[in-house]
Write an enzyme that holds these catalytic residues in place. Sequence first.
Site, PDB file in Angstrom:
ATOM      1  N   SER A   4      -4.617   8.462   1.311  1.00 47.67           N
ATOM      2  CA  SER A   4      -5.280   9.506   2.087  1.00 47.67           C
ATOM      3  C   SER A   4      -5.605  10.679   1.162  1.00 47.67           C
ATOM      4  O   SER A   4      -4.736  11.189   0.467  1.00 47.67           O
ATOM      5  CB  SER A   4      -4.341   9.972   3.211  1.00 47.67           C
ATOM      6  OG  SER A   4      -4.963  10.977   3.965  1.00 47.67           O
ATOM      7  N   GLY A   5      -6.873  11.078   1.129  1.00 46.04           N
ATOM      8  CA  GLY A   5      -7.290  12.189   0.278  1.00 46.04           C
ATOM      9  C   GLY A   5      -7.782  11.772  -1.099  1.00 46.04           C
ATOM     10  O   GLY A   5      -8.079  12.611  -1.938  1.00 46.04           O
ATOM     11  N   THR A   9     -14.099   8.523   1.800  1.00 48.14           N
ATOM     12  CA  THR A   9     -15.254   8.882   2.635  1.00 48.14           C
ATOM     13  C   THR A   9     -16.376   9.466   1.783  1.00 48.14           C
ATOM     14  O   THR A   9     -17.559   9.157   1.987  1.00 48.14           O
ATOM     15  CB  THR A   9     -14.815   9.874   3.729  1.00 48.14           C
ATOM     16  OG1 THR A   9     -13.844   9.234   4.563  1.00 48.14           O
ATOM     17  CG2 THR A   9     -15.987  10.303   4.595  1.00 48.14           C
ATOM     18  N   ASN A  51      -5.036  16.053   3.226  1.00 46.29           N
ATOM     19  CA  ASN A  51      -6.494  16.031   3.075  1.00 46.29           C
ATOM     20  C   ASN A  51      -7.118  16.954   4.128  1.00 46.29           C
ATOM     21  O   ASN A  51      -6.825  16.816   5.310  1.00 46.29           O
ATOM     22  CB  ASN A  51      -6.977  14.579   3.268  1.00 46.29           C
ATOM     23  CG  ASN A  51      -8.465  14.404   3.082  1.00 46.29           C
ATOM     24  OD1 ASN A  51      -9.190  15.358   2.794  1.00 46.29           O
ATOM     25  ND2 ASN A  51      -8.921  13.183   3.252  1.00 46.29           N
ATOM     26  N   SER A  54      -9.700  14.593   6.582  1.00 48.05           N
ATOM     27  CA  SER A  54      -9.167  13.234   6.625  1.00 48.05           C
ATOM     28  C   SER A  54      -9.809  12.421   7.753  1.00 48.05           C
ATOM     29  O   SER A  54      -9.868  12.873   8.895  1.00 48.05           O
ATOM     30  CB  SER A  54      -7.649  13.303   6.838  1.00 48.05           C
ATOM     31  OG  SER A  54      -7.104  12.016   6.943  1.00 48.05           O
ATOM     32  N   SER A  55     -10.281  11.215   7.428  1.00 56.30           N
ATOM     33  CA  SER A  55     -10.810  10.312   8.463  1.00 56.30           C
ATOM     34  C   SER A  55      -9.648   9.819   9.305  1.00 56.30           C
ATOM     35  O   SER A  55      -8.720   9.207   8.777  1.00 56.30           O
ATOM     36  CB  SER A  55     -11.514   9.113   7.821  1.00 56.30           C
ATOM     37  OG  SER A  55     -12.581   9.521   7.017  1.00 56.30           O
ATOM     38  N   GLY A 273      -6.617   5.637   4.487  1.00 56.96           N
ATOM     39  CA  GLY A 273      -5.785   5.286   3.347  1.00 56.96           C
ATOM     40  C   GLY A 273      -4.316   5.184   3.715  1.00 56.96           C
ATOM     41  O   GLY A 273      -3.892   5.608   4.789  1.00 56.96           O
ATOM     42  N   GLU A 275      -0.605   6.015   4.191  1.00 58.86           N
ATOM     43  CA  GLU A 275      -0.043   7.331   4.523  1.00 58.86           C
ATOM     44  C   GLU A 275       1.484   7.300   4.502  1.00 58.86           C
ATOM     45  O   GLU A 275       2.105   6.372   5.001  1.00 58.86           O
ATOM     46  CB  GLU A 275      -0.529   7.797   5.905  1.00 58.86           C
ATOM     47  CG  GLU A 275      -2.007   8.117   5.919  1.00 58.86           C
ATOM     48  CD  GLU A 275      -2.514   8.727   7.220  1.00 58.86           C
ATOM     49  OE1 GLU A 275      -3.642   9.249   7.198  1.00 58.86           O
ATOM     50  OE2 GLU A 275      -1.804   8.679   8.241  1.00 58.86           O
TER      51      GLU A 275
END
Length: 517
Positions: A4-5, A9, A51, A54-55, A273, A275
């Site tokens: 994540s981050g 994206t 993030n 974050s998605s 991602g 986590e």
Amino acid sequence: SGESGAGKTESTKLLLQHIMNLCKGNSQLEQQILQVNPLLEAFGNAQTVMNDNSSRFGKYIQLRFQKNTVRGAKLSEYLLEKSRVVQQDTGERNFHIFYYMFAGLSSEKREMYGLLDPSLYRYISGRFGTQDVAQRWKHKYQEVCNALDMVGFQEQEQVDMQAILAGVLSLGNVTFEPEESNGSVKVSEASRGWLKAAAVDVLRQLVCCVPCSPWSPSVSCCCSLCADARDSIAKVAYGRVFGWIVCKINELLAENVDSEVELSEIGILDIFGFENFAVNRFEQLCINLANEQLQHFFNHHIFQLEQAAYKEEELPWETITFNNNQPILNLLLAKPLGLLSLLDEQSAFPQATDKTFVDKLNSSFKGNLHFQPGRSHVLGFSIIHYAGKVQYTAGGFLEKNRDTLPANVRGLFINSITPLLSVLFTGKSLCYGRASYMNQGLPRQELSHSLMVLMERMYSANPHFVRCIKPNNQKEPGVVDSQMVLLQLRYNGLLETIRIRKDGFSWRPSFEEFAER
């Protein structure tokens, strides 16, 4: 893929721009494909500790081509983190769209939607931002409005949608208290104004739909059940709005060609991602399961298929070992004794609790190398994933997996005076022909099915992997933490991948290509 981050994206957006540029066209469709992104990010992304954008859902974009020209596109979304609507941890925010609305709506529009000062709303925890941030959100709100117009949302649909979002926020401030005369539960006097602002006649329905059960007859328990039903309504309403937006985007981007015409396809998967937060819940388990499956797909394609081809060709080859995560997938997905099967089994028992679920896990996985019982006073367990050990807090697992919306509340939505709400819950619209949106199965079963369909697509395609590496945990540009980077290279299997590429045969011409040269 990546943590994540790590930039998945952003990489997806660059990849889309690159592909559109290679088409050397400037058609309206190509521009529309690029412009739907602000809409998806506003409704599907949020700030987390890892993030700022974050998605909180996964997306698979299918681009369909005819002779190097884009003729259509389709978007599939996976596992929107609906629980974020009603709860966020310290340092995190709700979905962007709520903040954009407060910053971008005029005072007249805010009054029309019944919106007051953002600090009053429990669902956004009173966290707003500085003047600079508010200005940026205002600009983002305008981008969202432009995207809504471009996608083809009618003005009334946009009004209804924002009325629903404002209603969700107001609903979050509704609280419950005991009715002194007969021992039942009612909406508290202090929050009746919020109920009215929510523009949903849920007073009677909320109380009626959660009668005290024989094994927990206390009024305080009923108040808690009412609050759970309130949060379920908010989550389901938001989830339906998001799904409807994705469907409208797909209507806009659908290919307009004869069914006999054969189209080639490029798919881009941008999925949440891996986590590992201070507190990891049901959502993190689902996200990390998806990442385990993608890592297994990567291993299968890069190591197993590659080395099998060398053996078949009888080439001199020293087998390269890799970190096979199949045992972790077995722990999670095996039937009937995998972790998720046990979760479904426990979810089917009304008397089951998160504690009985954890007890079942501890007895079933005793001695499993990838499972560890919880060692703290917090109810939970740990899983040794391919990317490292993650401690999960078990509180809320059963409730989130059940994700039930009382039938009488569903009927309430169907008969709503807000046309859009009625459409979202009848299932009659073009978008809601799919069973998944009618919420018949458990959320986890829905995820498993959608991931299975996704993996089937992946295995039938010719994949290219884009590995995103996160440089540091401080969300700072220009700072590289060498140890953190090395750790990611190791657990992703990239060091072994480099070796197989270096020692193996990276160029595979056909005999015709070879002879021509």
